[in-house]
Design an enzyme around this catalytic site. Structure first.
Site, short mmCIF file in Angstrom:
data_model
loop_
_atom_site.label_atom_id
_atom_site.label_comp_id
_atom_site.label_asym_id
_atom_site.label_seq_id
_atom_site.Cartn_x
_atom_site.Cartn_y
_atom_site.Cartn_z
N GLU A 1 4.83 2.27 8.60
CA GLU A 1 5.73 1.09 8.45
C GLU A 1 7.13 1.02 9.04
O GLU A 1 7.67 0.15 9.62
CB GLU A 1 5.82 0.86 6.82
CG GLU A 1 4.60 0.48 6.19
CD GLU A 1 3.85 -0.60 6.71
OE1 GLU A 1 4.41 -1.60 7.33
OE2 GLU A 1 2.62 -0.70 6.86
N HIS B 1 -7.07 -7.96 5.63
CA HIS B 1 -6.77 -8.66 6.96
C HIS B 1 -7.56 -9.90 7.04
O HIS B 1 -7.26 -10.78 7.99
CB HIS B 1 -6.84 -7.55 8.28
CG HIS B 1 -5.77 -6.65 8.01
ND1 HIS B 1 -5.97 -5.61 7.19
CD2 HIS B 1 -4.68 -6.32 8.76
CE1 HIS B 1 -4.97 -4.64 7.28
NE2 HIS B 1 -4.23 -5.10 8.17
#
Ligand code: X8Z
Ligand code: ZN
Length: 603
Positions: free
Chosen positions: A377, A504
């Site tokens: 991240e 996703h």
């Protein structure tokens, strides 16, 4: 301007397309002037910046606090941004034949890599459905006793069962439980696909899948061929790993659960999507291995909290010469799962204002897995910060695979030696134990490759209309059996939607980016280790504290999306093509070992 939510995809493409394949609409009117075109680009950038900020803010509030009201606000803000980006995409065509600078031409094309939905109802449906599915995934639960709240488990709890349990029945129950909930939004997804395709066609693309494949500075068909080429390169390595894991799983669970040949039931890999198998390490580790690569217990012992975990990752980036995270990052990020409300826990990085307001949203637990995800991240965040001085349209990754690869490249430098240096690993494994360390890494990276490849194989077919809703599950499992060699642990449910049990798909985030990123991160790692003057096996290289490697890396990050991705790659590595030789080199000693083990174990 990178965000992991799919709103972005509609708002604007991050990456870029080639010159030749895009049908540039011509205009019969007199050609507008260069000045008019420049003005148009400038005004569009300002407009998108403003609307993007509102949409991002609304999405942030929604995903960190899911209610009907925040859902409506997020959908509205997204709709306004979508309306503007669609309108701008169409208007941009007028300038396609104007002789502009390379930068302006690139921007003009970026503006046209967007959906365009002219109908108000379509835009409303598109944003409402997308926001709803994202929220439904975030809130998804499996209740062992329907109606009894106390029997309900959320995704994090179900994932923990798969990670830790060694009881096939319990794992199967958790797996099936999670795969029930996505059926609730199957209809929404089918409708959403229809509307999205309308928007892609509105811009001259065959369908949304073709729009996605057009973002890599090459024609869409060339991108599909490129991913297939890379998959073929790495497939033998995957096959060796899969066979070895099969034999070890058989030793653990017996031949009733794990067949001698053919696909293996998906609930046995320690992960909800069988996409990453590192939780199997204790079962599959080489017999002679004594050293551990797992820092979970140490993190717990040391009582490292979520902030502390992020600090470790930040420290890596600053050791390369990069800046410290802004104060607002610490104030505004969501690092732990709130107890009092529903949130989307799937980790994501946010760049709210395209300047300094960067945040991550995660539900951090003190585990090795989350330790690595934080590095991932922060890769997004450091990319965002590095390209903040670019004009808006270039505030993005060289392509979306680059965006995903940055943090993983850094995480490849999280070696046992490095962890020891931090005091998180007591013993540095002796080089004779490298095969164990490599196996652990392969369970994360090599196991992931076919999954990363197949998610969009499925979606491309769905968007192309080759797979209708009634066959969603049938084709999903054909692909999972073909590429991953895993199978559904039980017969398919009526009208089920197993693909939708992956974040996703529910959030409509393209997935080829992770396949590209997995190949690319080893290329970047190899190049940065070379820059650091490292000589030796790549698995023992860490660029920690190496300013020369950091400088090279930072220079690439600062380019953002301003140039075709090949140039960004060249700036770091001297190479201008994706090349699986780096990942194959990295795991070469493991491949030899796996093949030898497979021979012995099969006797
Ligand atoms: O979604 C992610 C990141 C955020 S971009 C946590 N990843 C993929 C996944 O979880 O499926 C990272 C690896 C693949
Ligand atoms: Zn990511």
């Amino acid at each position: 301007m990178f965000q992991t939510t799919k709103m972005v995809a509609a708002l604007m493409a991050i990456a870029f397309m080639g010159q030749s394949h895009f049908a540039l609409a011509s205009t019969k009117k007199a050609l507008p002037s260069v000045a008019e075109a420049e003005k148009f680009i400038q005004t569009s950038e300002a407009r998108l910046d403003k609307l993007g900020l509102s949409a991002q803010r609304a999405a942030w509030v929604y995903e960190t606090h899911i209610t009907d009201d925040t859902e409506a606000i997020a959908a509205q803000a997204n709709e306004a941004a979508l309306a503007a980006s669609g309108e701008i995409a169409i208007a941009a065509r007028r300038f396609n034949h104007v002789k502009l600078s390379a930068d302006s031409q690139r921007k003009l094309k970026l503006l046209q890599l967007s959906l365009s939905l002219s109908d108000d109802q379509d835009r409303e449906d598109y944003t409402r459905l997308s926001v709803q599915m994202n929220g439904a995934y975030g809130k998804g639960k499996y209740c062992r006793t329907p109606g009894d709240e106390s029997s309900c488990l959320n995704l994090g709890q179900l994932e923990a069962i798969l990670a830790k349990s060694r009881n096939p029945a319990e794992m199967k129950d958790a797996w099936l439980g999670w795969h029930q909930q996505s059926a609730n939004y199957k209809e929404s997804y089918a409708k959403y696909v229809e509307v999205s395709n309308k928007g892609a066609r509105g811009m001259g693309f065959a369908d949304t899948g073709a729009l996605w494949r057009s973002q890599y500075d090459m024609p869409p068909e060339a991108f599909a061929a490129e991913t297939e080429r890379l998959w073929q390169q790495v497939k033998p390595l995957y096959d060796s790993l899969h066979q070895y894991v099969r034999l070890k799983l058989q030793q653990t669970y017996g031949k009733n659960e794990v067949p001698d040949a053919g696909p293996i039931p998906a609930h046995l890999f320690g992960n909800m999507w069988s996409q990453s198998w590192e939780n199997l390490y204790p079962i599959v580790k080489p017999q002679a291995t004594t050293a551990s690569v797992d820092i979970t217990d140490t993190l717990k012992q040391k009582q490292v909290d979520a902030k502390g975990m992020v600090r470790y990752a930040e420290n890596f980036y600053t050791s390369l010469g990069m800046e410290t995270l802004p104060k607002s990052f610490w104030e505004k990020s969501q690092l732990t799962k709130p107890r009092d409300r529903e949130v989307v826990c799937h980790a994501s990085a946010w760049d709210l204002d395209n300047l300094m307001d960067v945040r991550i949203k995660m539900c951090i637990n003190p585990t090795t897995e989350d330790f690595l995800v934080i590095h991932h991240e922060l890769g997004h965040i450091y990319y965002d910060l590095a390209y903040r001085k670019q004009p808006l349209l270039f505030k993005g990754g060289a392509n979306d695979g680059f965006h995903e690869a940055i943090g993983d490249t850094v995480a490849l430098s999280v070696t046992p030696n490095y962890l020891h240096q931090l005091g998180l690993l007591e013993q540095v494994p002796d080089p004779s134990q490298d095969v164990g360390v490599l196996l652990d890494r392969a369970l994360q990276k090599v196991a992931f490759l076919p999954f990363a490849y197949l998610v969009d194989q499925w979606r491309w077919k769905v968007y192309a209309g080759e797979v209708k809703p009634k066959d969603y599950d049938k084709v999903w499992w054909e692909l999972r059996e073909k590429y991953q060699a895993v199978k559904r642990p039980a017969a398919a449910q009526d009208n089920g939607f197993d693909a939708g049990a992956k974040y996703h798909v529910a959030s409509d985030t393209p997935y080829s980016r992770y396949f590209i990123a997995t190949i690319l991160q080893f290329q970047l790692h190899r190049a940065l280790c070379r820059e650091a003057g490292y000589v030796g096996p790549l698995n023992r290289c860490s660029i920690y504290q190496n300013k020369a490697a950091g400088k090279k890396f930072q220079a690439m990050l600062e380019m953002g999306a301003s140039r075709p991705w090949n140039e960004a790659l060249k700036a770091v590595s001297g190479e201008d093509q994706l090349d699986a030789s780096a990942i194959l080199d990295y795991f070469a000693p493991l491949k030899v070992w796996l093949d030898a083990q497979n021979k012995v174990l099969m006797q």
